[in-house]
Design a protein around this motif. Structure first.
Motif, PDB file in Angstrom:
ATOM      1  N   ASP A  14      13.079 -96.286 -33.082  1.00  0.00           N
ATOM      2  CA  ASP A  14      13.656 -95.453 -32.019  1.00  0.00           C
ATOM      3  C   ASP A  14      15.164 -95.302 -32.205  1.00  0.00           C
ATOM      4  O   ASP A  14      15.714 -94.216 -31.988  1.00  0.00           O
ATOM      5  CB  ASP A  14      13.355 -96.040 -30.637  1.00  0.00           C
ATOM      6  CG  ASP A  14      11.881 -95.883 -30.240  1.00  0.00           C
ATOM      7  OD1 ASP A  14      11.170 -95.058 -30.848  1.00  0.00           O
ATOM      8  OD2 ASP A  14      11.448 -96.598 -29.314  1.00  0.00           O
ATOM      9  N   CYS A  15      15.827 -96.383 -32.599  1.00  0.00           N
ATOM     10  CA  CYS A  15      17.273 -96.332 -32.846  1.00  0.00           C
ATOM     11  C   CYS A  15      17.600 -95.388 -34.003  1.00  0.00           C
ATOM     12  O   CYS A  15      18.524 -94.577 -33.903  1.00  0.00           O
ATOM     13  CB  CYS A  15      17.830 -97.719 -33.155  1.00  0.00           C
ATOM     14  SG  CYS A  15      18.005 -98.792 -31.720  1.00  0.00           S
ATOM     15  N   ALA A  56      22.721-100.937 -33.869  1.00  0.00           N
ATOM     16  CA  ALA A  56      21.651-101.719 -33.248  1.00  0.00           C
ATOM     17  C   ALA A  56      20.498-101.925 -34.232  1.00  0.00           C
ATOM     18  O   ALA A  56      19.988-103.042 -34.384  1.00  0.00           O
ATOM     19  CB  ALA A  56      21.159-101.039 -31.973  1.00  0.00           C
ATOM     20  N   ALA A  57      20.112-100.857 -34.918  1.00  0.00           N
ATOM     21  CA  ALA A  57      19.043-100.964 -35.917  1.00  0.00           C
ATOM     22  C   ALA A  57      19.439-101.963 -37.004  1.00  0.00           C
ATOM     23  O   ALA A  57      18.647-102.824 -37.401  1.00  0.00           O
ATOM     24  CB  ALA A  57      18.742 -99.601 -36.531  1.00  0.00           C
ATOM     25  N   HIS A  58      20.681-101.879 -37.450  1.00  0.00           N
ATOM     26  CA  HIS A  58      21.192-102.769 -38.487  1.00  0.00           C
ATOM     27  C   HIS A  58      21.125-104.231 -38.039  1.00  0.00           C
ATOM     28  O   HIS A  58      20.665-105.100 -38.781  1.00  0.00           O
ATOM     29  CB  HIS A  58      22.630-102.364 -38.825  1.00  0.00           C
ATOM     30  CG  HIS A  58      23.211-103.104 -39.979  1.00  0.00           C
ATOM     31  ND1 HIS A  58      23.204-102.595 -41.258  1.00  0.00           N
ATOM     32  CD2 HIS A  58      23.806-104.324 -40.060  1.00  0.00           C
ATOM     33  CE1 HIS A  58      23.777-103.482 -42.067  1.00  0.00           C
ATOM     34  NE2 HIS A  58      24.160-104.518 -41.359  1.00  0.00           N
ATOM     35  N   ALA A  97      15.146 -88.254 -27.598  1.00  0.00           N
ATOM     36  CA  ALA A  97      15.415 -89.373 -28.516  1.00  0.00           C
ATOM     37  C   ALA A  97      16.286 -90.432 -27.841  1.00  0.00           C
ATOM     38  O   ALA A  97      16.036 -91.630 -27.985  1.00  0.00           O
ATOM     39  CB  ALA A  97      16.091 -88.858 -29.792  1.00  0.00           C
ATOM     40  N   CYS A  98      17.291 -89.993 -27.088  1.00  0.00           N
ATOM     41  CA  CYS A  98      18.184 -90.927 -26.396  1.00  0.00           C
ATOM     42  C   CYS A  98      17.442 -91.720 -25.329  1.00  0.00           C
ATOM     43  O   CYS A  98      17.641 -92.923 -25.184  1.00  0.00           O
ATOM     44  CB  CYS A  98      19.357 -90.187 -25.760  1.00  0.00           C
ATOM     45  SG  CYS A  98      20.598 -89.596 -26.938  1.00  0.00           S
ATOM     46  N   ARG A  99      16.593 -91.044 -24.560  1.00  0.00           N
ATOM     47  CA  ARG A  99      15.837 -91.737 -23.504  1.00  0.00           C
ATOM     48  C   ARG A  99      14.881 -92.766 -24.082  1.00  0.00           C
ATOM     49  O   ARG A  99      14.762 -93.867 -23.561  1.00  0.00           O
ATOM     50  CB  ARG A  99      15.083 -90.726 -22.650  1.00  0.00           C
ATOM     51  CG  ARG A  99      16.022 -89.976 -21.732  1.00  0.00           C
ATOM     52  CD  ARG A  99      15.278 -89.285 -20.606  1.00  0.00           C
ATOM     53  NE  ARG A  99      16.253 -88.672 -19.721  1.00  0.00           N
ATOM     54  CZ  ARG A  99      16.178 -87.428 -19.264  1.00  0.00           C
ATOM     55  NH1 ARG A  99      15.156 -86.661 -19.605  1.00  0.00           N
ATOM     56  NH2 ARG A  99      17.105 -86.960 -18.468  1.00  0.00           N
ATOM     57  N   CYS A 105      15.703-100.206 -26.260  1.00  0.00           N
ATOM     58  CA  CYS A 105      16.834-101.149 -26.345  1.00  0.00           C
ATOM     59  C   CYS A 105      16.944-102.014 -25.091  1.00  0.00           C
ATOM     60  O   CYS A 105      17.305-103.174 -25.180  1.00  0.00           O
ATOM     61  CB  CYS A 105      18.137-100.396 -26.619  1.00  0.00           C
ATOM     62  SG  CYS A 105      18.359-100.052 -28.382  1.00  0.00           S
ATOM     63  N   ARG A 106      16.611-101.449 -23.927  1.00  0.00           N
ATOM     64  CA  ARG A 106      16.600-102.263 -22.697  1.00  0.00           C
ATOM     65  C   ARG A 106      15.639-103.428 -22.858  1.00  0.00           C
ATOM     66  O   ARG A 106      15.937-104.545 -22.461  1.00  0.00           O
ATOM     67  CB  ARG A 106      16.176-101.411 -21.490  1.00  0.00           C
ATOM     68  CG  ARG A 106      17.337-100.776 -20.791  1.00  0.00           C
ATOM     69  CD  ARG A 106      16.909-100.050 -19.517  1.00  0.00           C
ATOM     70  NE  ARG A 106      17.714 -98.846 -19.398  1.00  0.00           N
ATOM     71  CZ  ARG A 106      17.283 -97.611 -19.615  1.00  0.00           C
ATOM     72  NH1 ARG A 106      16.040 -97.386 -19.919  1.00  0.00           N
ATOM     73  NH2 ARG A 106      18.115 -96.599 -19.512  1.00  0.00           N
TER      74      ARG A 106
END
Length: 110
Positions: A14-15, A56-58, A97-99, A105-106
């Motif tokens: 997702d990220c 975040a993905a990294h 994509a952002c949502r 991420c939450r």
């Protein structure tokens, strides 16, 4: 390669999807559309969103427990970016994509 939890893998995906959506939409659609799409606060937000998603993905991929802090921040920025893209309009792919990334991420930050 170490085994990555399926929930974390989903968040990584997702990220990376959000990174790609924000970057490609900013560099393509927004630059071509001009007007509100290229106003500095909006454009900076899109760039910040793309970068925090990539980061975040990294962090999840390298397996550091610090990913929780980054994911918390990522969720906040993604939610803000989704709202701003929705406000401007004609950016449905980015909003979606952002949502999706904010929600993933939450969960990772919890």
């Amino acid at each position: 390669m170490p085994h990555i939890d399926p929930k974390m893998q989903e968040c990584i995906d997702d990220c990376l999807d959000c990174y790609e959506a924000c970057l490609s939409m900013a560099m393509g659609h927004c630059l071509e559309a001009g007007g509100q799409h290229t106003e500095p606060p909006h454009f900076r937000l899109m760039m910040a969103c793309a970068e925090i998603c990539r980061t975040a993905a990294h962090f999840m991929l390298i397996g550091t427990p610090h990913h929780r802090h980054i994911c918390g921040e990522c969720a906040e920025i993604c939610a803000e970016c989704a709202a701003d893209c929705e406000r401007i309009g004609d950016m449905a792919d980015c909003v979606e994509a952002c949502r999706r990334c904010a929600e993933s991420c939450r969960q990772m930050a919890a």
